[in-house]
Write a protein that holds these residues in place. Structure first.
Motif, mmCIF file in Angstrom:
data_model
loop_
_atom_site.group_PDB
_atom_site.id
_atom_site.type_symbol
_atom_site.label_atom_id
_atom_site.label_comp_id
_atom_site.label_asym_id
_atom_site.label_seq_id
_atom_site.Cartn_x
_atom_site.Cartn_y
_atom_site.Cartn_z
ATOM 1 N N ASN A 11 -4.988 2.049 -4.448
ATOM 2 C CA ASN A 11 -4.408 0.774 -4.876
ATOM 3 C C ASN A 11 -4.964 0.341 -6.220
ATOM 4 O O ASN A 11 -4.247 -0.219 -7.036
ATOM 5 C CB ASN A 11 -4.692 -0.302 -3.828
ATOM 6 C CG ASN A 11 -3.630 -0.335 -2.744
ATOM 7 O OD1 ASN A 11 -2.506 0.091 -2.984
ATOM 8 N ND2 ASN A 11 -3.986 -0.819 -1.579
ATOM 9 N N ARG A 12 -6.253 0.619 -6.420
ATOM 10 C CA ARG A 12 -6.855 0.247 -7.696
ATOM 11 C C ARG A 12 -6.197 1.031 -8.824
ATOM 12 O O ARG A 12 -5.905 0.496 -9.881
ATOM 13 C CB ARG A 12 -8.347 0.534 -7.628
ATOM 14 C CG ARG A 12 -9.152 -0.248 -8.618
ATOM 15 C CD ARG A 12 -10.616 -0.295 -8.235
ATOM 16 N NE ARG A 12 -11.191 1.022 -8.175
ATOM 17 C CZ ARG A 12 -12.035 1.419 -7.211
ATOM 18 N NH1 ARG A 12 -12.366 0.588 -6.260
ATOM 19 N NH2 ARG A 12 -12.524 2.624 -7.214
ATOM 20 N N LYS A 50 -11.804 -4.553 0.791
ATOM 21 C CA LYS A 50 -12.003 -3.679 -0.362
ATOM 22 C C LYS A 50 -10.659 -3.101 -0.794
ATOM 23 O O LYS A 50 -9.856 -2.702 0.053
ATOM 24 C CB LYS A 50 -12.953 -2.558 0.047
ATOM 25 C CG LYS A 50 -13.198 -1.548 -1.057
ATOM 26 C CD LYS A 50 -14.275 -0.563 -0.638
ATOM 27 C CE LYS A 50 -14.424 0.517 -1.678
ATOM 28 N NZ LYS A 50 -15.612 1.331 -1.431
ATOM 29 N N THR A 51 -10.423 -3.082 -2.111
ATOM 30 C CA THR A 51 -9.219 -2.438 -2.630
ATOM 31 C C THR A 51 -9.457 -0.935 -2.681
ATOM 32 O O THR A 51 -10.465 -0.488 -3.243
ATOM 33 C CB THR A 51 -8.905 -2.965 -4.037
ATOM 34 O OG1 THR A 51 -8.867 -4.378 -4.005
ATOM 35 C CG2 THR A 51 -7.568 -2.449 -4.528
ATOM 36 N N SER A 52 -8.563 -0.184 -2.060
ATOM 37 C CA SER A 52 -8.748 1.258 -2.010
ATOM 38 C C SER A 52 -8.611 1.867 -3.396
ATOM 39 O O SER A 52 -8.046 1.257 -4.303
ATOM 40 C CB SER A 52 -7.720 1.882 -1.078
ATOM 41 O OG SER A 52 -6.436 1.796 -1.660
ATOM 42 N N LYS A 53 -9.154 3.067 -3.565
ATOM 43 C CA LYS A 53 -9.058 3.745 -4.856
ATOM 44 C C LYS A 53 -7.616 3.921 -5.279
ATOM 45 O O LYS A 53 -7.276 3.752 -6.448
ATOM 46 C CB LYS A 53 -9.721 5.117 -4.774
ATOM 47 C CG LYS A 53 -11.218 5.083 -4.878
ATOM 48 C CD LYS A 53 -11.779 6.492 -4.851
ATOM 49 C CE LYS A 53 -13.296 6.443 -4.808
ATOM 50 N NZ LYS A 53 -13.838 7.797 -4.620
#
Ligand SMILES: [Zn+2]
Length: 63
Positions: free
Chosen positions: A12-13, A7-10
């Protein structure tokens, strides 16, 4: 199709999204034929030439 492994972390997003907001204007080149501004490596929309060749022929012009 590739499947993301994690999952891409918040954070990183958000960084990914923030990278789209650039303040730089798109690059412009001067057409060697008509000296109008055009996009580099694109056909000139003003005279329709690319590399001294007529690529676009204006069929709507009367002259
Ligand atoms: Zn041109």
């Amino acid at each position: 199709m590739g499947v993301p492994k994690g999952k891409t972390s918040k954070a990183n997003r958000r960084m990914n999204r923030a990278s789209r907001y650039t303040s730089e204007a798109p690059a412009l080149a001067v057409c060697p034929k008509c000296h109008a501004l055009k996009q580099p490596h694109h056909v000139c929309m003003s005279c329709g030439y690319y590399n001294d060749k007529a690529v676009l022929v204006k069929k709507w012009s009367n002259d």
